[in-house]
Design a protein around this motif. Structure first.
Motif, PDB file in Angstrom:
ATOM      1  N   TYR A 180       0.749  -1.208   0.147  1.00 42.12           N
ATOM      2  CA  TYR A 180       0.158  -0.066  -0.178  1.00 42.12           C
ATOM      3  C   TYR A 180       0.867   1.377   0.124  1.00 42.12           C
ATOM      4  O   TYR A 180       0.853   2.259  -0.763  1.00 42.12           O
ATOM      5  N   ARG A 181       2.086   1.154   0.793  1.00 39.90           N
ATOM      6  CA  ARG A 181       2.925   2.334   0.816  1.00 39.90           C
ATOM      7  C   ARG A 181       3.520   2.557  -0.611  1.00 39.90           C
ATOM      8  O   ARG A 181       3.632   3.810  -1.087  1.00 39.90           O
ATOM      9  N   ASP A 182       3.809   1.668  -1.130  1.00 34.66           N
ATOM     10  CA  ASP A 182       4.565   1.619  -2.558  1.00 34.66           C
ATOM     11  C   ASP A 182       3.498   2.203  -3.483  1.00 34.66           C
ATOM     12  O   ASP A 182       3.900   2.870  -4.453  1.00 34.66           O
ATOM     13  N   TYR A 183       2.466   1.777  -3.527  1.00 34.33           N
ATOM     14  CA  TYR A 183       1.121   2.125  -4.315  1.00 34.33           C
ATOM     15  C   TYR A 183       1.171   3.515  -4.254  1.00 34.33           C
ATOM     16  O   TYR A 183       0.861   4.065  -5.118  1.00 34.33           O
ATOM     17  N   LEU A 184       1.035   4.223  -2.951  1.00 39.04           N
ATOM     18  CA  LEU A 184       0.603   5.508  -2.634  1.00 39.04           C
ATOM     19  C   LEU A 184       1.857   6.390  -3.459  1.00 39.04           C
ATOM     20  O   LEU A 184       1.651   7.470  -3.963  1.00 39.04           O
ATOM     21  N   ASN A 185       2.976   5.658  -3.351  1.00 36.35           N
ATOM     22  CA  ASN A 185       4.121   6.451  -3.829  1.00 36.35           C
ATOM     23  C   ASN A 185       4.163   6.638  -5.468  1.00 36.35           C
ATOM     24  O   ASN A 185       4.312   7.605  -6.096  1.00 36.35           O
ATOM     25  N   VAL A 186       3.406   5.309  -6.046  1.00 42.50           N
ATOM     26  CA  VAL A 186       3.425   5.680  -7.404  1.00 42.50           C
ATOM     27  C   VAL A 186       2.339   6.616  -7.794  1.00 42.50           C
ATOM     28  O   VAL A 186       2.402   7.170  -9.003  1.00 42.50           O
ATOM     29  N   LEU A 187       1.431   6.575  -6.985  1.00 45.50           N
ATOM     30  CA  LEU A 187       0.183   7.626  -7.428  1.00 45.50           C
ATOM     31  C   LEU A 187       0.730   8.923  -7.359  1.00 45.50           C
ATOM     32  O   LEU A 187       0.570   9.825  -8.066  1.00 45.50           O
ATOM     33  N   ASN A 188       1.410   9.128  -6.172  1.00 48.48           N
ATOM     34  CA  ASN A 188       1.988  10.659  -6.109  1.00 48.48           C
ATOM     35  C   ASN A 188       2.792  11.050  -7.174  1.00 48.48           C
ATOM     36  O   ASN A 188       2.658  12.087  -7.686  1.00 48.48           O
ATOM     37  N   ASN A 189       3.726  10.097  -7.393  1.00 46.22           N
ATOM     38  CA  ASN A 189       4.586  10.339  -8.454  1.00 46.22           C
ATOM     39  C   ASN A 189       3.871  10.732  -9.862  1.00 46.22           C
ATOM     40  O   ASN A 189       4.052  11.835 -10.627  1.00 46.22           O
TER      41      ASN A 189
END
Length: 623
Positions: free
Chosen positions: A180-189
């Motif tokens: 989930y943390r990685d997914y949020l990072n991808v979304l943010n970028n």
């Protein structure tokens, strides 16, 4: 209770093979064992899942999962054009209720972080309605292309859609914390990339459009970049970029001229020519005057130019040498030529000319690929080498890059970088990872960021590695013996496509004049306070305007040379509509504001249409 059903499983697998074939391999991989995911019966006779992740986590209610899903979706409001991301697929109870709120223009993206859960789900839930729904996409976190898929979806939808909604099943967040943390990072970028691309298009649309029209005439003297694909198999290549470490080893590059292919990005060209080093090719993409300004006056007509049609037009006018055209995915030139049965070679572009150059070297078969001047960081607090395009910029004054992060350095430790450079670094590392089995990558930058997947070797030490002399110039000259991209065989067909576009633009102009007359009539009705007596006429006028908007959308494929400026115009329409305060005013004032705004909007569009008509007339006379 639903049990594992072989027929459902077979049906789902067949559908996945057809619509998500890339997922079949991971689903069949034995390392993803679904034994840690259990199907349980709930108190009301339905089913739920228990996932073992150190502890047992129940994905849906053990009592009433349908009621739980209904409560989860109760307060979710879906607006027209919303793109909705949902973290967690589970058994799709929540998705079923979301679908009741989804409209034709909505897009639903289901992010599933667990292949084990998906394996279990396809055994008990019929996914036909999900897989066959064109508004729904399933994205697997475990898929090696996860970041690319999420970013691509956001980029494709983000340039048109007004709003995103990000939803999650809290049980999934609890079970899949890292994912989930990685997914949020991808979304943010990806969201930052979308905002950057929107602003770039808005700020550059007029300049890009001018370049597109003016540069079409050069196609008759350019060859297709695809003619180079696979022509340099296992020939070493050096990619020269403009990072500050180029100052350290630029002199060594001349030693490789007859040992490997040297391709320079346009930002490094001035530095190379200043040192009397001529690369075998130079690649250019930027469509701004700033790009032209720093190579203005340079004599590089003896160097083949790899360019996209969007490049600043004076670069092509002043470069008298050999030219090689490429395009981005589904961009203007490739779109035009596909209509006459021709394919333009495509290069990936991720915000930097160096990403295009890397893709080019991979597609021509170069091996190994050596990076020089590819700092991707602020080496010694500098972003560019001396005598490159941007060595004069005062970054503290302009403050538009943001020194926001640190990455692993070439010599160890951490080095300072910014958001854009870090994104380029991520692209390089992702691309290298994909190609590492076929190509050796060497980082000879001698500074900046460490690029994962590369061997770090200096140019000085590489000299003895490339002992064989290669006549690169002869190979390039032989390729240039083929026909130009526009030639006697296809010129007439190409011109006909441009003439069709011209007729479509004239058609839009005629209909636009009719719409503007109707808007004038609408303003007159409200100005004379006649709206109570002319409700039918007002509805007819609104219907005509709506029909024109639909007509314009349907014409976009026929008028692709207008699309950059149409995008800017659409953003202006959104801004005008959003900023119009028509609340708490009487019906007459509301009608006058609407009529006034529509007049502004469509007169602006008329100016764009007339301008494009003139540009296309000039273009047709020059080809």
């Amino acid at each position: 209770m639903k049990n594992i059903n072989k027929n459902i499983y077979i049906k789902n697998i067949e559908l996945l093979k057809q619509y998500y074939p890339e997922y079949i391999k991971v689903l069949e991989d034995n390392k993803y064992n679904d034994e840690k995911v259990k199907v349980i019966e709930t108190r009301d006779g339905n089913i739920s899942l228990i996932v073992e992740k150190g502890k047992k986590i129940t994905i849906h209610s053990k009592y009433k999962p349908i009621e739980e899903a209904k409560r989860w979706t109760k307060n979710i409001q879906i607006e027209e054009n919303d793109c909705i991301f949902v973290f967690g697929m589970g058994l799709l109870y929540h998705v079923d209720f979301l679908l009741e709120k989804i409209r034709q223009n909505n897009k639903l993206i289901i992010i599933e972080p667990s292949i084990e859960v998906l394996k279990k789900t396809i055994s008990v839930v019929d996914l036909e309605n999900i897989i066959l729904n064109n508004n729904i996409s399933i994205v697997l976190y475990n898929d090696e292309h996860f970041k690319d898929r999420v970013s691509k979806i956001l980029m494709e939808t983000g340039l048109q859609r007004i709003n995103y909604k990000y939803l999650k099943l809290q049980t999934y967040v609890n079970a899949f914390v890292e994912e989930y943390r990685d997914y949020l990072n991808v979304l943010n970028n990806a969201k930052i990339d979308i905002l950057t691309q929107k602003n770039t298009i808005i700020n550059s649309s007029e300049e890009w459009t001018k370049n597109d029209y003016k540069n079409l005439k050069h196609l008759k003297n350019s060859i297709n970049i695809s003619c180079f694909f696979n022509k340099f198999k296992n020939i070493p290549a050096i990619l020269v970029s403009a990072g500050p470490s180029l100052d350290k080893n630029i002199e060594y590059i001349r030693n490789f001229k007859d040992k490997c292919l040297i391709i320079a990005v346009d930002t490094s060209l001035k530095a190379l020519i200043t040192k009397d080093i001529n690369p075998h090719m130079v690649i250019s993409v930027d469509g701004t005057y700033k790009n032209y300004d720093k190579i203005k006056g340079l004599d590089f007509s003896n160097i083949p130019l790899v360019y996209t049609n969007r490049v600043y037009y004076k670069i092509l006018e002043e470069h008298k040498g050999k030219k090689i055209i490429y395009d981005f995915d589904s961009n203007i030139v490739s779109n035009l030529f596909s209509r006459i049965g021709e394919d333009i070679g495509i290069l990936e572009e991720q915000g930097s000319v160096s990403t295009c150059a890397l893709d080019f070297l991979i597609k021509i078969g170069a091996n190994p690929i050596v990076f020089v001047g590819q700092d991707l960081a602020y080496t010694d607090d500098k972003k560019y080498a001396q005598n490159t395009m941007y060595d004069y910029v005062d970054y503290e004054r302009y403050g538009d890059f943001g020194f926001e992060s640190f990455v692993d350095g070439y010599y160890g430790g951490k080095v300072k970088t910014d958001y854009a450079l870090r994104r380029f670094l991520e692209y390089f590392e992702t691309r290298i990872y994909k190609e590492k089995e076929k190509i050796e990558f060497i980082n000879a930058t001698e500074g900046g960021a460490n690029i994962k997947g590369c061997k770090n070797i200096t140019l000085k030490n590489l000299k003895n590695e490339f002992e064989n002399k290669i006549n690169i110039g002869m190979t390039i000259n032989n390729i240039f013996k083929i026909k130009s991209i526009i030639n006697n065989e296809n010129k007439d067909r190409f011109v006909k496509e441009l003439e069709k576009m011209y007729l479509s633009i004239k058609n839009i102009e005629n209909k636009l004049n009719q719409v503007l007359k109707q808007i004038e009539q609408l303003h007159l009705i409200y100005d004379k306070n006649d709206y109570y007596y002319k409700i039918k006429e007002i509805k007819e006028i609104i219907a005509i305007v709506d029909q024109f908007e639909e007509f314009l959308q349907n014409k976009k494929d026929e008028i692709i040379l207008m699309n950059y400026e149409l995008f800017k115009w659409e953003q202006e329409v959104i801004a005008i509509t959003k900023n119009s305060n028509i609340l708490n005013i009487d019906e007459r004032q509301k009608g006058l504001i609407i009529a006034k705004n529509n007049k502004i909007i469509y007169e602006k569009l008329k100016d764009i249409v007339i301008d494009h008509k003139k540009k296309l007339e000039t273009c047709l006379s020059e080809i």
